[in-house]
Enzyme design. Structure first.
Site, short mmCIF file in Angstrom:
data_model
loop_
_atom_site.label_atom_id
_atom_site.label_comp_id
_atom_site.label_asym_id
_atom_site.label_seq_id
_atom_site.Cartn_x
_atom_site.Cartn_y
_atom_site.Cartn_z
CG HIS A 40 -2.01 1.01 1.16
ND1 HIS A 40 -3.26 0.70 0.67
CD2 HIS A 40 -2.07 2.31 1.51
CE1 HIS A 40 -4.04 1.76 0.73
NE2 HIS A 40 -3.32 2.76 1.24
CG ASP A 42 -2.42 6.21 0.25
OD1 ASP A 42 -3.38 5.94 -0.47
OD2 ASP A 42 -2.30 5.80 1.42
CD GLU A 147 -6.95 3.06 1.67
OE1 GLU A 147 -6.65 2.83 2.85
OE2 GLU A 147 -6.35 3.91 0.97
CG HIS A 174 -10.86 4.51 3.92
ND1 HIS A 174 -10.94 5.77 4.46
CD2 HIS A 174 -9.54 4.19 3.88
CE1 HIS A 174 -9.72 6.21 4.73
NE2 HIS A 174 -8.84 5.27 4.39
CG HIS A 215 -9.23 0.95 6.21
ND1 HIS A 215 -9.18 2.06 7.03
CD2 HIS A 215 -8.22 1.10 5.32
CE1 HIS A 215 -8.18 2.84 6.66
NE2 HIS A 215 -7.58 2.28 5.63
CG HIS A 236 -2.84 -0.15 4.56
ND1 HIS A 236 -3.84 -0.72 3.83
CD2 HIS A 236 -3.29 1.09 4.89
CE1 HIS A 236 -4.86 0.12 3.72
NE2 HIS A 236 -4.55 1.23 4.37
CG ASP A 344 -0.95 4.08 4.86
OD1 ASP A 344 -1.22 4.51 3.72
OD2 ASP A 344 -1.70 4.22 5.83
#
Length: 417
Positions: A40, A42, A147, A174, A215, A236, A344
């Site tokens: 993961h 971003d 995600e 999420h 999540h 993650h 992350d």
């Protein structure tokens, strides 16, 4: 006395430095042959927020550590030995489902433009074989991970279109509970997955899309593992027994992973890996809420109050040892075949000391090697376990090739209460 202790500590660190450097060099040699696959990152969202969604707006061929807030660039990816990266195509849960679907397709486009901007470095991957082939060529296999299941707008047709566009995992929720799955950080509504949520998981199995349980609530984890015919992932997440954050994976779930076959990709978010940082974050949020309730319509007073509180309560720091503690715990409870890495990066505002960017992986692996982890263990952690899960997911999909696409849908008046 204090001076003597400090001098002794400094001497120990100086003595340990050559050994650590040797372990980091050994880790890099391992990663030349085994792709390190992070679950993961971003960067696509950071490009959207900070650089107009343009991969050419910032020079990713330069080390950007000092000049930008980015955690990711090509020199640091190379220094970190990254061989495969799941680029997250995150969009906020605050969007309506239709807005989220549009924005997610735009984020997928961003990943593809990022890859096209640096064809000598990145290559799009959709299978386990792709990752190994691309890694052998000296490039970074670039995969797409969605995600937040709200992006499919309650439509299995959209799910299929996302898969066709290259998405190879989807995080079922999420931060917010959806119309078919409970989130870890929102009020539960379904007790896990409702019937449409189960249909989503089954269709992901048919497509060959990994079911990502970062999540989601513990009940959603259990339901998804029960329904899925393929191993699941946590792209993650860390261990709840070590740091009591609801985003982390409880031991009750870790103990099921040997039967499920899945993998927890340990994340580096300070509040997820260090209990003092988690508690400090909760106290800060409580103080912010208190000040807002006392000062309605006066944001300046809230800001001043928070500045005073922060000055009186400096933030604690996480470090490499915290990351190692979570990796170790997942290994100890679930087994060496069920742990991976999911940093992350570029999705958080702060990172642990020593883990400030994507060049940190050899440092983490070296710390594990110093604890006695074997080369075989390091290979599994770095990427071997994720490749095994991907092959299993692909095999399940191959066995379902003759099945028709699911026509499951939520009731016309919404999900049943």
């Amino acid at each position: 006395m204090i001076r003597a202790v400090l001098l002794s500590t400094a001497a120990l660190l100086t003595a340990a430095a050559p050994a650590m450097a040797q372990d980091e060099a050994a880790a890099r040699r391992i990663l030349e042959r085994t792709p390190l696959i992070d679950g993961h990152n971003d960067l696509p969202w950071a490009l959207r927020q900070q650089h107009g969604n343009d991969p050419h707006a910032v020079d990713l061929t330069a080390n950007l550590d000092a000049s930008t807030e980015l955690h990711t660039d090509i020199p640091r990816l190379r220094a970190g030995g990254v061989g495969g990266q799941f680029w997250s195509v995150y969009v906020p849960a605050s969007l309506t489902p239709v807005e989220a679907a549009k924005a997610t397709f735009e984020q997928i486009d961003t990943v593809k433009r990022l890859v096209a901007a640096h064809p000598d470095v990145f290559e799009l991957a959709t299978t386990s074989d792709d990752i190994e082939r691309i890694h052998r060529r000296g490039r970074i296999a670039s995969l797409i991970g969605m995600e937040g299941g709200y992006s499919i707008a309650d439509s299995l047709g959209l799910l299929r279109e996302f898969h066709d566009a290259g998405a190879r995992y989807m995080t079922l929720t999420h931060s917010a509970t959806t119309s078919w799955a409970d989130s870890a950080t929102d009020a539960p509504k379904w007790g896990g997955l409702n019937p449409f949520g189960e249909a989503v998981v089954r269709e992901m199995n048919r497509l060959g899309m990994m079911v990502d349980l970062s999540h989601v609530s513990e009940e959603t984890m259990m339901d998804a593992m029960r329904v899925s015919e393929a191993p699941v992932i946590f792209s993650h997440s860390s261990a709840r027994a070590v740091t009591a954050h609801p985003r982390n994976v409880p031991d009750s779930v870790l103990r099921l992973l040997p039967e499920d076959g899945g993998v927890v990709m340990v994340t580096f978010v300070p509040g997820f890996i260090n209990e003092a940082v988690r508690a400090w974050g909760a106290a800060r949020s409580a103080e912010d809420a208190r000040l807002k309730s006392l000062n309605p319509g006066d944001p300046g007073a809230v800001t001043a109050g928070m500045q005073a509180w922060m000055a009186a309560n400096p933030a604690p720091r996480a470090g490499v040892a915290d990351v190692v503690a979570h990796i170790r715990h997942v290994r100890d409870v679930a087994g060496i075949d069920h742990v991976g890495l999911g940093g992350d990066f570029d999705g958080v505002g702060s990172l642990p000391d020593g883990v400030e960017g994507v060049d940190a992986y050899p440092r983490i692996l070296a710390a594990l090697m110093a604890e006695g982890w074997s080369e075989a263990d390091i290979r599994k952690l770095a990427g071997g376990n994720v490749l095994r899960v991907m092959r299993a997911v692909e095999a399940v999909a191959a066995g379902k090739r003759g099945e028709r696409p699911s026509l499951a849908a939520l009731p016309a008046d919404g999900a049943p209460e």
